[in-house]
Design an enzyme around this catalytic site. Structure first.
Site, short mmCIF file in Angstrom:
data_model
loop_
_atom_site.label_atom_id
_atom_site.label_comp_id
_atom_site.label_asym_id
_atom_site.label_seq_id
_atom_site.Cartn_x
_atom_site.Cartn_y
_atom_site.Cartn_z
N CYS A 333 0.83 -1.21 0.00
CA CYS A 333 0.00 0.00 0.00
C CYS A 333 0.86 1.26 0.00
CB CYS A 333 -0.98 -0.04 1.17
SG CYS A 333 -2.38 1.10 0.97
N HIS A 431 -3.56 -5.38 1.37
CA HIS A 431 -3.38 -5.72 2.78
C HIS A 431 -3.89 -7.16 2.99
CE1 HIS A 431 -2.28 -1.71 4.09
NE2 HIS A 431 -3.32 -1.21 3.44
#
Length: 485
Positions: A333, A431
């Site tokens: 991310c 994630h």
């Protein structure tokens, strides 16, 4: 089976007293009894968040509690989520969607706006479930935060729900914590408290009995039970980083994760931390990124600020040297964005408007824009000639233009991530990518380790929840709370 207590709130004497774990365990206990139960936290402040099936963002603790209750997570389970993006400010998320950014002082008055949102979500859950298990935040005795409170007794009074207070005896001073917390509440709030739970006790319970008797006599409130200190269970932390290793002596691979001031979703690394073949090390301020086979840059709530922090620590030089010597680097991310060439934030989404040069290890250019990507995804990762099924969730404001080869083919015919031409650097927006053991093995093989122990992280989560529920059933007087159980 209908519950006579339609809602019960767990408040704590301190942060990390055991509220999240107790609510998760009680959700599993009630689910075992065929009570349709849902977790609820009016207000959460955390940088660990989850994506719900209804396309919103909530604290990860509530997602775990929903898992414990055997129900799908919902934005109504955590209607107000605060995600700090500076020392003084936080992004405000109402019912899963970002609304504004406020500073700490401004939020005190903003709570009046938040209360109707909280009450609406609570009503939705009450209409759908037999019982709602509510988690407080911090402590109800934080005098400076009591005005317009929506997280603890302010909510309990507005919703008219009973409260139990939990304290961690392992910290010491448990009787002072419980007695003092109760004493600092108003008369009506004191009457709302039905009793206490003591958490993380080690030793012979008979040695504690005089203290329990004293507490009950002084307060007129029962101690519903004393929960033992449980070892070795795999359950995500709400916010604080858990650096506890299973066993690093026999490790085959050293993984290093730098800790940014605004690190987010560090629960990504629990599956690595709990694998005995992996030595996971968190590196903080003033330390070096050394002795690593793999460096992983984690997510961040303020990517450009954290990238500047990375450079101030000299970690950019450590990463450059690591790659030059043949080491592998991964970004997740915000960490993925940092590995690129540029990060643009023209609207000031996360910090002051402007652009920051990335580490230049991937041909990726990112622009932060209004509106978050919030989605659960799955697909196929292509790495070293292998195709591995992956799944995870995306929470990010950035849109990245990728010139390198994509890392993952998503099921929605889109692509995710990138891998460098030199095969030493990769990044992804996903994630939770390490929750699948075959993905962990593939990444370790990419680094140079042929085989590692297979750890089923998701199964271990279920076992942890069951362990907590078993302890609750054994040590808590549940009949005093729910006579029909």
């Amino acid at each position: 089976m209908q519950s006579t207590i339609k809602a019960l709130m767990v408040q704590g004497t301190t942060s990390d007293a055991g509220k999240s774990v107790l609510v998760a365990g009680l959700c599993r206990v009630l689910a075992r009894k065929n009570v349709k139960v849902a977790p609820f936290k009016p207000q959460n402040m955390a940088l660990n968040s989850a994506v719900t099936p209804d396309g919103g963002e909530i604290g990860r603790a509530q997602a775990v509690q929903a898992l414990a209750a055997n129900v799908q997570s919902s934005v109504h389970m955590n209607p107000v989520l605060l995600k700090p993006n500076s020392d003084m400010g936080a992004q405000v998320i109402f019912q899963g969607k970002a609304t504004t950014t406020v500073d700490a002082i401004g939020y005190q008055s903003y709570k009046k706006v938040a209360l109707p949102v909280v009450m609406e979500s609570f009503s939705v859950l009450q209409a759908q479930y037999d019982c709602v298990m509510i988690e407080g935040a911090g402590s109800p005795a934080e005098i400076n935060l009591r005005e317009n409170d929506i997280a603890n007794m302010g909510f309990a009074e507005e919703a008219d729900v009973p409260v139990i207070i939990v304290a961690d005896i392992d910290r010491g001073g448990v009787f002072a914590h419980l007695y003092g917390t109760l004493a600092l509440l108003s008369e009506s709030e004191q009457q709302r408290v039905k009793g206490f739970v003591i958490n993380r006790f080690r030793g012979d319970i008979s040695l504690l009995q005089p203290g329990l008797d004293w507490l009950e006599q002084k307060t007129g409130k029962p101690v519903f039970g004393v929960l033992p200190y449980l070892h070795g269970f795999d359950l995500e932390a709400e916010d604080a980083i858990n650096a506890q290793q299973v066993c690093s002596e026999q490790s085959k691979i050293n993984v290093v994760v730098p800790v940014f001031p605004r690190i987010s979703n560090h629960t990504d690394f629990d599956a690595l931390r709990l694998n005995p073949d992996i030595n996971l090390t968190y590196v903080g301020k003033g330390e070096r990124l050394t002795k690593a086979d793999l460096i992983i840059l984690p997510g961040s709530k303020s990517v450009r600020d954290d990238l500047n922090y990375l450079r101030r620590q000299g970690w950019d030089k450590d990463i450059s040297r690591h790659v030059r010597l043949g080491g592998k680097v991964m970004g997740i991310c915000g960490g993925f964005q940092m590995l690129g060439t540029m990060i643009h934030d023209p609207l000031g989404i996360e910090s002051a408007p402007g652009s920051t040069q990335g580490l230049g290890l991937l041909n990726v250019e990112t622009e932060l824009k209004d509106g978050k990507t919030l989605t659960n995804v799955s697909g196929t990762m292509h790495l070293d000639g292998k195709s591995i099924a992956v799944s995870g969730y995306e929470i990010h404001a950035g849109i990245s233009q990728v010139s390198d080869q994509a890392l993952i083919e998503l099921e929605n015919n889109q692509q995710d991530g990138a891998i460098s031409d030199c095969n030493q650097v990769l990044g992804t927006y996903l994630h939770g990518i390490f929750d699948r053991s075959d993905v962990v093995e593939a990444i370790c093989q990419w680094v140079g380790v042929e085989s590692i122990v297979q750890i089923d992280h998701r199964l271990n989560q279920q076992k942890a929840i069951d362990m907590i529920a078993d302890a609750i059933e054994q040590h808590l007087d549940l009949k005093a709370l729910w006579p029909e159980l």
